[in-house]
Design an enzyme around this catalytic site. Structure first.
Site, PDB file in Angstrom:
ATOM      1  N   GLU A 109       0.831  -1.257  -0.074  1.00  0.00           N
ATOM      2  CA  GLU A 109       0.058  -0.089   0.033  1.00  0.00           C
ATOM      3  C   GLU A 109       0.777   1.310   0.077  1.00  0.00           C
ATOM      4  O   GLU A 109       0.376   2.123   0.753  1.00  0.00           O
ATOM      5  CB  GLU A 109      -1.000   0.138   1.216  1.00  0.00           C
ATOM      6  CG  GLU A 109      -2.245  -0.915   0.993  1.00  0.00           C
ATOM      7  CD  GLU A 109      -3.273  -0.854   1.826  1.00  0.00           C
ATOM      8  OE1 GLU A 109      -3.440   0.210   2.439  1.00  0.00           O
ATOM      9  OE2 GLU A 109      -4.187  -1.735   2.165  1.00  0.00           O
ATOM     10  N   GLU A 146      -4.217  10.848 -11.115  1.00  0.00           N
ATOM     11  CA  GLU A 146      -4.944   9.520 -10.773  1.00  0.00           C
ATOM     12  C   GLU A 146      -3.735   8.537 -10.506  1.00  0.00           C
ATOM     13  O   GLU A 146      -3.829   7.692  -9.789  1.00  0.00           O
ATOM     14  CB  GLU A 146      -5.815   9.286 -11.521  1.00  0.00           C
ATOM     15  CG  GLU A 146      -7.098   9.767 -11.595  1.00  0.00           C
ATOM     16  CD  GLU A 146      -8.201   9.328 -12.673  1.00  0.00           C
ATOM     17  OE1 GLU A 146      -9.335   9.255 -12.299  1.00  0.00           O
ATOM     18  OE2 GLU A 146      -7.791   9.468 -13.824  1.00  0.00           O
ATOM     19  N   PRO A 227     -13.048 -11.585   1.968  1.00  0.00           N
ATOM     20  CA  PRO A 227     -13.343 -12.713   2.436  1.00  0.00           C
ATOM     21  C   PRO A 227     -14.320 -13.529   1.506  1.00  0.00           C
ATOM     22  O   PRO A 227     -14.190 -14.617   1.717  1.00  0.00           O
ATOM     23  CB  PRO A 227     -14.036 -12.337   3.818  1.00  0.00           C
ATOM     24  CG  PRO A 227     -13.645 -11.035   4.316  1.00  0.00           C
ATOM     25  CD  PRO A 227     -13.568 -10.280   3.065  1.00  0.00           C
ATOM     26  N   ASP A 264       1.292  -9.127   2.596  1.00  0.00           N
ATOM     27  CA  ASP A 264      -0.266  -9.196   3.011  1.00  0.00           C
ATOM     28  C   ASP A 264      -1.111  -9.881   2.288  1.00  0.00           C
ATOM     29  O   ASP A 264      -1.647  -9.413   1.130  1.00  0.00           O
ATOM     30  CB  ASP A 264      -0.859  -7.629   2.931  1.00  0.00           C
ATOM     31  CG  ASP A 264      -2.068  -7.468   3.732  1.00  0.00           C
ATOM     32  OD1 ASP A 264      -2.599  -8.349   3.854  1.00  0.00           O
ATOM     33  OD2 ASP A 264      -2.614  -6.353   3.556  1.00  0.00           O
ATOM     34  N   ASN A 266      -3.761 -11.438   3.402  1.00  0.00           N
ATOM     35  CA  ASN A 266      -5.179 -11.136   3.501  1.00  0.00           C
ATOM     36  C   ASN A 266      -5.684 -12.470   3.940  1.00  0.00           C
ATOM     37  O   ASN A 266      -6.774 -12.748   3.738  1.00  0.00           O
ATOM     38  CB  ASN A 266      -6.013 -10.357   2.538  1.00  0.00           C
ATOM     39  CG  ASN A 266      -5.998  -8.610   2.789  1.00  0.00           C
ATOM     40  OD1 ASN A 266      -6.245  -8.458   3.780  1.00  0.00           O
ATOM     41  ND2 ASN A 266      -5.629  -8.297   1.543  1.00  0.00           N
ATOM     42  N   ASN A 337      -3.151  -7.276  11.979  1.00  0.00           N
ATOM     43  CA  ASN A 337      -4.279  -6.450  11.299  1.00  0.00           C
ATOM     44  C   ASN A 337      -5.206  -6.235  12.697  1.00  0.00           C
ATOM     45  O   ASN A 337      -5.724  -6.864  13.067  1.00  0.00           O
ATOM     46  CB  ASN A 337      -5.053  -6.897  10.295  1.00  0.00           C
ATOM     47  CG  ASN A 337      -6.102  -5.915   9.594  1.00  0.00           C
ATOM     48  OD1 ASN A 337      -7.113  -6.137   9.404  1.00  0.00           O
ATOM     49  ND2 ASN A 337      -5.377  -4.762   9.218  1.00  0.00           N
ATOM     50  N   PHE A 342     -12.098  -6.080  12.967  1.00  0.00           N
ATOM     51  CA  PHE A 342     -11.370  -7.541  12.766  1.00  0.00           C
ATOM     52  C   PHE A 342      -9.889  -7.313  13.346  1.00  0.00           C
ATOM     53  O   PHE A 342      -9.139  -6.233  13.705  1.00  0.00           O
ATOM     54  CB  PHE A 342     -11.027  -7.429  11.171  1.00  0.00           C
ATOM     55  CG  PHE A 342     -10.255  -8.652  10.811  1.00  0.00           C
ATOM     56  CD1 PHE A 342     -10.847  -9.941  10.970  1.00  0.00           C
ATOM     57  CD2 PHE A 342      -8.850  -8.816  10.763  1.00  0.00           C
ATOM     58  CE1 PHE A 342     -10.120 -10.914  10.717  1.00  0.00           C
ATOM     59  CE2 PHE A 342      -8.212  -9.879  10.409  1.00  0.00           C
ATOM     60  CZ  PHE A 342      -8.614 -11.086  10.464  1.00  0.00           C
TER      61      PHE A 342
END
Length: 402
Positions: A109, A146, A227, A264, A266, A337, A342
């Site tokens: 990120e 952008e 998820p 990451d 996730n 995290n 969460f």
């Protein structure tokens, strides 16, 4: 609207509550004027095993820093405004990185503009060299402004220990398009997610005498967050390891080459994603595929991705990996995290079993401090991202099994 009658509020606050959007203004004011939590204790360093002293050691940080564009009031409504300010968060993040002083840094990120104009110059001043890959949507956006705000993955390494031999950027969306024939799910589910990864082959500048390896592969990826798309997470990881396999062949390396996998993901330690990485295979019928059929695509992409054992098909990769954070270490690191809704381990550092071993890892935040200060989630004045950095120290080994 809040019913505030009988509450011991000052006339100024009562007046604020009666303005347009007064409830929101009042709640934000009260949140922003909360007393900051006291300074947290240092996170502990956990020794896994003693160093042999015979082989090179190095440290690795993996850290999702929370992109500025994602640190919104809508998503992090429990945070004071100051804790979402990029200028404040940047100073805290850079302070964490400088204090850790690791040999390798894998970040997720990182916005494009911030990599080139903030992180790279700041870290170059501390003897790091870096490489960066933005998410794939940067190729389709119309304006330069952008594109500057698109986040991605970065890898930095200390120039006194390593030099960059080769790099490769992995675009899961483009891979899905390139191999979508006969597999509609690749277009409908995988192609729409613009996650990416980076492979770096580093030359070790001063390998120890008698060392079997003079190169080190560092991987960094950021996998889809949703998820409801566990099948996409799995496919992205299968494509990731397939591309790593091709990368190793390109540098004429072996499956025994020292490799560190950061990201990451996730995905929690009990997920199918981590099972695939650690066990080197996963059944094509695993429940986390949600019944979607991807094996036709993967067979077309590379037959080596598919195996067959006792009539059961499975996806596979050719590397033997181990987590730096064993089950015992995870007792101390209960989350990477930490948000309002969460709390869990989503970030991981893995390494090749046969050529590296973990000698130490950074532990978690003091639980008593979190409770005492009523910390409901991050970021906050002390922790600038909703993720925590994780750090491991690794030692090269000449052993063929570990």
């Amino acid at each position: 609207k809040l019913e505030l009658g009988g509450n011991p509020l000052t006339p100024e606050l009562l007046q604020m509550s009666m303005e347009v959007n007064g409830t929101q203004k009042l709640l934000q004011f009260l949140l922003d004027t909360l007393e900051d939590p006291d300074s947290p204790p240092e996170r502990p360093w956990l020794t896994v095993r003693e160093k042999t002293g015979k082989h090179m050691t190095f440290t690795v940080m993996c850290y999702n820093i929370l992109a500025e564009q994602l640190a919104t009031r809508t998503k992090y409504g429990y945070c004071p405004s100051a804790s979402l300010s990029w200028d404040k968060r940047k100073e805290l993040i850079m302070g964490q990185i400088r204090k850790a002083n690791t040999d390798i840094i894998a970040l997720q990120e990182v916005e494009t503009d911030k990599f080139y104009n903030q992180f790279r110059p700041l870290l170059e001043a501390h003897d790091y060299e870096g490489t960066f890959c933005p998410k794939s949507r940067s190729k389709t956006l119309g304006s330069e402004e952008e594109r500057k705000r698109v986040d991605g993955c970065a890898i930095f390494f200390k120039k006194n220990k390593f030099s960059l031999a080769k790099e490769k950027y992995i675009d899961y969306s483009m891979l899905a398009i390139a191999n979508s024939e006969g597999a509609d799910d690749m277009i409908n589910r995988v192609q729409t997610k613009d996650n990416i990864g980076i492979c770096c082959c580093l030359d070790i500048k001063e390998p120890t005498q008698g060392a079997r390896h003079s190169k080190l592969i560092i991987l960094n990826t950021h996998i889809n967050w949703d998820p409801e798309y566990s099948d996409v997470k799995l496919i992205q990881n299968i494509m990731f390891m397939n591309e790593v396999d091709a990368f190793v062949k390109e540098i004429k390396g072996s499956y025994n080459i020292p490799m560190v996998v950061c990201g990451d993901f996730n995905s929690t330690p009990d997920s199918a994603v981590i099972e695939f990485l650690l066990k080197s295979q996963i059944s094509t019928e695993h429940s986390e595929f949600h019944g979607f059929k991807y094996h036709g695509f993967l067979k077309k992409a590379n037959g080596e991705c598919l195996g067959n054992k006792n009539g059961t098909k499975y996806f596979k990769h050719n590397f033997k990996l181990k987590s730096c954070y064993s089950d015992e270490m995870q007792e101390n690191l209960k989350y990477t995290n930490y948000t309002y809704d969460f709390k869990g381990i989503l970030d991981h550092i893995l390494h090749s079993k046969d050529s590296l071993r973990t000698v130490g890892v950074l532990g978690g935040i003091d639980e008593d401090w979190m409770v005492r200060n009523k910390v409901t989630g991050c970021p906050n004045v002390h922790y600038p991202s909703d993720h925590l950095p994780i750090i491991a120290e690794l030692e090269l080994t000449n052993s063929n099994s570990r």
